[in-house]
Design an enzyme around this catalytic site. Structure first.
Site, PDB file in Angstrom:
ATOM      1  N   ASP A   1     -32.839  -3.799 -53.504  1.00  0.00           N
ATOM      2  CA  ASP A   1     -34.179  -4.376 -53.620  1.00  0.00           C
ATOM      3  C   ASP A   1     -35.130  -3.266 -54.052  1.00  0.00           C
ATOM      4  O   ASP A   1     -34.706  -2.326 -54.706  1.00  0.00           O
ATOM      5  CB  ASP A   1     -34.597  -5.027 -52.292  1.00  0.00           C
TER       6      ASP A   1
ATOM      7  N   HIS B   1     -34.974  -2.551 -57.478  1.00  0.00           N
ATOM      8  CA  HIS B   1     -35.979  -3.385 -58.140  1.00  0.00           C
ATOM      9  C   HIS B   1     -37.233  -2.594 -58.505  1.00  0.00           C
ATOM     10  O   HIS B   1     -38.259  -3.180 -58.821  1.00  0.00           O
ATOM     11  CB  HIS B   1     -36.358  -4.569 -57.242  1.00  0.00           C
TER      12      HIS B   1
END
Length: 388
Positions: free
Chosen positions: A214, A237
């Site tokens: 993430d 991310h």
């Protein structure tokens, strides 16, 4: 100074140094075999350290120590400052349910002057990730290590492996320095943000390497004064301000600098995102500078139409006000055609965006830009051309 006074000072200094105490968890029953539960040993050590009026160091020596959920609470401590030196590895139980039903695996709170250095945290989160991917009823998972309601913290040389959820969380803290932190988890591991900061002021994240599933760094509401420098991100991310605007009444994010960061194979580079629904929050005075993108899907992105699962936000627009954002000296390669995307709110358009000396290519040609409801200025060399 008379020699007698100097001798007295040296004597007092020697007393002060000798009064510092080190508590080795082996002396309290911990076993470095990775199988014997050391939670009680650490709990007992903390009680001793907490009761001490002298400077205290807690030592976790080399070896693997099995540890269940634990809270180090400084509320009743005689000294709020403690040194925790980790030379070995703290390992979570292999059954993810043991820690997975709580918010944190390891939590420090209500401390002032805490130092945590070295060591490895191995949360063994892969089995929970598999459970989540299978669609079964699973616990949400625990953040590996959290710091709450504390000030003057130093976290250095810490490695976090395979967290169930976030790896490191800073919440409601003031004056925090994280340096030489290493985060490692599979690129497909869900919700495993590397370092999450929210409701905190004067925080620095330096010289760290984050590989996760993430956000490498995520910045939540109420963050004021965050400095991120020399961070390598990927997979992951990217570095994200947000998501903001989940609540209708929410503290803003301001005074954030991201400097000298490298993104490799990430889903995003530098990003600001907000939910597409009403909120009084904001993001302002944010600087992204000297960043390198290596095959990044969305190198520069502002997304104010974040609506995962199309739930609770269709047909609404973001109320988050985004202003005074600088993108300076950002270059490298985009993995998609659009290298710069500003998808701002029609209700609260982005203002004061400045883009300068940006060079992003896609398949050896200039990447493209996509802007909506965004205003600002450009300067220096730009490729792609600005759409502001």
């Amino acid at each position: 100074m008379p020699s007698s006074h100097l001798l007295i000072l040296l004597f007092l200094l020697s007393i002060s140094l000798s009064s510092a105490q080190t508590y080795n968890i082996l002396s309290y029953g911990a076993k470095p075999d990775g199988k014997t539960d050391s939670t009680k040993a650490l709990t007992d050590v903390w009680a001793k350290a907490c009761a001490s009026v002298k400077p205290v160091t807690i030592l976790v020596p080399k070896g693997r120590f099995l540890l269940s959920r634990i809270v180090f609470d400084g509320t009743k401590c005689k000294r709020k400052s403690v040194i925790v030196r980790i030379q070995g590895t703290l390992v979570a139980p292999s059954d993810y349910r043991v820690i997975g039903k709580g918010n944190y695996w390891i939590l420090f709170q209500h401390l002032d002057g805490l130092s945590v250095s070295g060591g490895v945290l191995d949360a063994q989160g892969a089995s929970l990730w598999s459970c989540k991917k299978s669609g079964k009823n699973c616990p949400s998972g625990a953040t590996s290590i959290g710091f709450q309601s504390s000030s003057n913290l130093v976290i250095s040389g810490l490695t976090s492996l395979n967290s169930q959820m976030f790896h490191v969380a800073i919440n409601g803290c003031r004056n925090v320095k994280l340096e030489g932190v290493k985060v490692s988890a599979d690129g497909n591991s869900p919700n495993t943000d590397g370092i999450h900061v929210q409701s905190s002021s004067t925080v620095s994240i330096l010289n760290s390497k984050i590989s996760t599933g993430d956000d490498c760094v995520s910045v939540g509401p109420g963050t004021n004064g965050l400095w991120i420098e020399n961070v390598a991100c990927g997979p992951g991310h990217g570095i994200s301000i947000g998501s903001l605007g989940k609540e209708s009444v929410e503290d803003g994010v301001q005074n954030v600098t991201v400097k000298t960061a490298t993104f490799t194979g990430t889903e995003n580079g530098v990003r600001i995102k907000s939910w597409a629904r009403p909120s009084n929050g904001f993001a302002k005075n944010i600087r992204f500078q000297h960043c390198v993108m290596n095959n990044v899907q969305n190198p520069i992105v502002i997304d104010q139409n974040y609506c995962p699962g199309n739930e609770n936000c269709p047909n609404q627009v973001s109320g988050i006000k985004i202003s005074d954002i600088v993108f300076f000296d950002i270059h490298g390669t985009s993995a998609t055609q659009v290298g710069v995307k500003f998808d701002c709110s029609s209700k609260k358009p982005c203002t004061g965006i400045r883009i300068q000396d940006v060079k992003l290519t896609y398949l050896n040609k200039p990447a493209s830009t996509d802007c909506s409801h965004a205003g600002g200025s450009e300067a220096g060399f730009l490729r792609p051309n600005s759409c502001l």
